[in-house]
Design an enzyme around this catalytic site. Structure first.
Site, PDB file in Angstrom:
ATOM      1  N   HIS A   1      10.557   4.046  16.408  1.00 52.91           N
ATOM      2  CA  HIS A   1       9.367   4.497  15.688  1.00 52.91           C
ATOM      3  C   HIS A   1       8.163   4.701  16.613  1.00 52.91           C
ATOM      4  O   HIS A   1       7.040   4.814  16.144  1.00 52.91           O
ATOM      5  CB  HIS A   1       9.023   3.516  14.565  1.00 52.91           C
ATOM      6  CG  HIS A   1      10.151   3.289  13.612  1.00 52.91           C
ATOM      7  ND1 HIS A   1      10.748   4.312  12.917  1.00 52.91           N
ATOM      8  CD2 HIS A   1      10.827   2.164  13.275  1.00 52.91           C
ATOM      9  CE1 HIS A   1      11.735   3.821  12.177  1.00 52.91           C
ATOM     10  NE2 HIS A   1      11.799   2.516  12.373  1.00 52.91           N
TER      11      HIS A   1
ATOM     12  N   LYS B   1     -22.678   2.406 -13.620  1.00 54.24           N
ATOM     13  CA  LYS B   1     -21.215   2.519 -13.594  1.00 54.24           C
ATOM     14  C   LYS B   1     -20.561   1.521 -14.556  1.00 54.24           C
ATOM     15  O   LYS B   1     -20.820   0.327 -14.494  1.00 54.24           O
ATOM     16  CB  LYS B   1     -20.685   2.253 -12.174  1.00 54.24           C
ATOM     17  CG  LYS B   1     -20.888   3.428 -11.261  1.00 54.24           C
ATOM     18  CD  LYS B   1     -19.890   3.464 -10.130  1.00 54.24           C
ATOM     19  CE  LYS B   1     -20.061   4.784  -9.393  1.00 54.24           C
ATOM     20  NZ  LYS B   1     -19.552   4.755  -8.046  1.00 54.24           N
TER      21      LYS B   1
ATOM     22  N   PRO C   1      -3.143  -1.808   6.898  1.00 55.78           N
ATOM     23  CA  PRO C   1      -4.220  -2.450   7.664  1.00 55.78           C
ATOM     24  C   PRO C   1      -5.560  -2.187   6.999  1.00 55.78           C
ATOM     25  O   PRO C   1      -5.810  -1.100   6.493  1.00 55.78           O
ATOM     26  CB  PRO C   1      -4.175  -1.745   9.021  1.00 55.78           C
ATOM     27  CG  PRO C   1      -2.951  -0.927   9.046  1.00 55.78           C
ATOM     28  CD  PRO C   1      -2.469  -0.752   7.641  1.00 55.78           C
ATOM     29  N   GLU C   2      -6.395  -3.206   6.974  1.00 57.62           N
ATOM     30  CA  GLU C   2      -7.735  -3.017   6.436  1.00 57.62           C
ATOM     31  C   GLU C   2      -8.731  -2.918   7.594  1.00 57.62           C
ATOM     32  O   GLU C   2      -8.377  -3.060   8.753  1.00 57.62           O
ATOM     33  CB  GLU C   2      -8.081  -4.167   5.481  1.00 57.62           C
ATOM     34  CG  GLU C   2      -7.199  -4.111   4.236  1.00 57.62           C
ATOM     35  CD  GLU C   2      -7.884  -4.652   2.994  1.00 57.62           C
ATOM     36  OE1 GLU C   2      -9.110  -4.816   3.007  1.00 57.62           O
ATOM     37  OE2 GLU C   2      -7.172  -4.895   2.002  1.00 57.62           O
TER      38      GLU C   2
ATOM     39  N   ARG D   1       6.860   4.138   8.743  1.00 54.83           N
ATOM     40  CA  ARG D   1       6.804   4.899   7.488  1.00 54.83           C
ATOM     41  C   ARG D   1       6.094   6.235   7.642  1.00 54.83           C
ATOM     42  O   ARG D   1       6.126   7.058   6.741  1.00 54.83           O
ATOM     43  CB  ARG D   1       6.137   4.044   6.401  1.00 54.83           C
ATOM     44  CG  ARG D   1       6.953   2.777   6.106  1.00 54.83           C
ATOM     45  CD  ARG D   1       6.312   1.928   5.042  1.00 54.83           C
ATOM     46  NE  ARG D   1       6.276   2.604   3.750  1.00 54.83           N
ATOM     47  CZ  ARG D   1       5.709   2.101   2.655  1.00 54.83           C
ATOM     48  NH1 ARG D   1       5.133   0.916   2.734  1.00 54.83           N
ATOM     49  NH2 ARG D   1       5.725   2.762   1.534  1.00 54.83           N
TER      50      ARG D   1
END
Ligand SMILES: [Zn+2]
Length: 298
Positions: free
Chosen positions: A105, A170, A2-3, A127
């Site tokens: 789960h 950078k 998920p973002e 997971r």
């Protein structure tokens, strides 16, 4: 994984049942997820009231009435769902990759009682890369999970000068620099790809080249900053609208598919009008980058 927009959607979905509600009982079915639960986790939460449910980067932060905070991270496959007493199940949050509904789960069940009534808030994670901890609210900013996090890509905190300060000098490719959580907190692979496409910038370009000699942001960094904010806010808005749809309908709504322009669209036509090129996938730092070679030449 998920973002940030998905996590924010989860937060907004949980907020009505968790804010101002008390934990009446906690069913903790394992001693650990990715990390061990804190000692006496269930006992320490029972009876506590959630003062507010916030978010920093991809962490959900439930501030409690005893000065502690319940901090949780969904990891790769974590999700919450809500089972209100006597009503239909709700699944806050929408994900590009579907979430598990397998009861094996369900690792933690929070029994809540608050202004919205009684509900079970269930944490499911096949997971088990997710994690939770109880942290004193006053020490959150200095906690290792939070102290080096960069600016939020939501609200007004992200501006081009802030990014210029962090990208100056950078040599790292733009894609890698934007994924660095010390630069922008919570920005992940999907939305970096989308923002770079929208801004017409190559993910391979050295990040420092977006900063002028005086340390001021160049025009393309101004544009990129606006595009990052836009892709994030549009994704949150889409998640929010799917959440409303979900609550209003019969609970069977599928997972919302974000209208991605390049992410996961290898071989498909670039959606920019008049472009005519095809979305490519390259690998950078072991992760897929999706881009249009014609729109993102520079
Ligand atoms: Zn294109």
């Amino acid at each position: 994984m998920p973002e940030l927009p998905e996590v924010e959607t989860v937060r907004r979905g949980l907020q009505p049942v968790m804010e101002d509600a008390r934990f009446t009982r906690i069913e903790q079915r394992r001693v650990d997820l990715r990390f061990a639960f804190p000692e006496d986790f269930a006992r320490r939460l029972e009876g506590r009231r959630v003062v507010s449910l916030g978010r920093r980067a991809k962490y959900l932060i439930a501030e409690l009435d005893d000065g502690m905070a319940l901090v949780s991270h969904l990891g790769m496959s974590g999700s919450f769902r809500i089972e209100p007493d006597g009503a239909q199940e709700l699944k806050p949050g929408v994900f590009h990759h579907p979430r598990s509904k397998d009861g094996r789960h369900d690792h933690v069940v929070f029994h809540m009682d608050g202004p919205a009534g009684r509900a079970r808030v269930i944490y499911n994670d096949p997971r088990r890369f997710g994690y939770m901890d109880l942290i004193a609210r006053a020490t959150l900013a200095e906690h290792p999970w939070f102290r080096s996090l960069g600016v939020e890509p939501t609200g007004n905190s992200l501006d081009a000068q802030t990014l210029a300060d962090r990208l100056s000098g950078k040599a790292a490719p733009l894609k890698a620099a934007l994924l660095d959580q010390r630069v922008i907190a919570g920005l992940g692979n999907i939305y970096v790809c989308e923002a770079l496409w929208r801004a017409g910038l190559s993910p391979l370009k050295p990040a420092g080249r977006l900063v002028g000699k005086s340390g001021r942001p160049r025009k393309d960094l101004e544009r990129l900053t606006a595009d990052i904010r836009t892709v994030i806010s549009e994704a949150i808005a889409a998640g929010g609208s799917s959440l409303r749809d979900h609550i209003q309908t019969d609970g069977t709504m599928g997972y919302f598919q974000h209208g991605f322009s390049v992410y996961d669209r290898e071989g498909k036509a670039c959606p920019r009008p008049g472009c005519g090129d095809t979305v490519r996938r390259i690998v950078q730092g072991g992760r897929s980058t999706f881009l249009c070679p014609r729109c993102q030449k520079h």
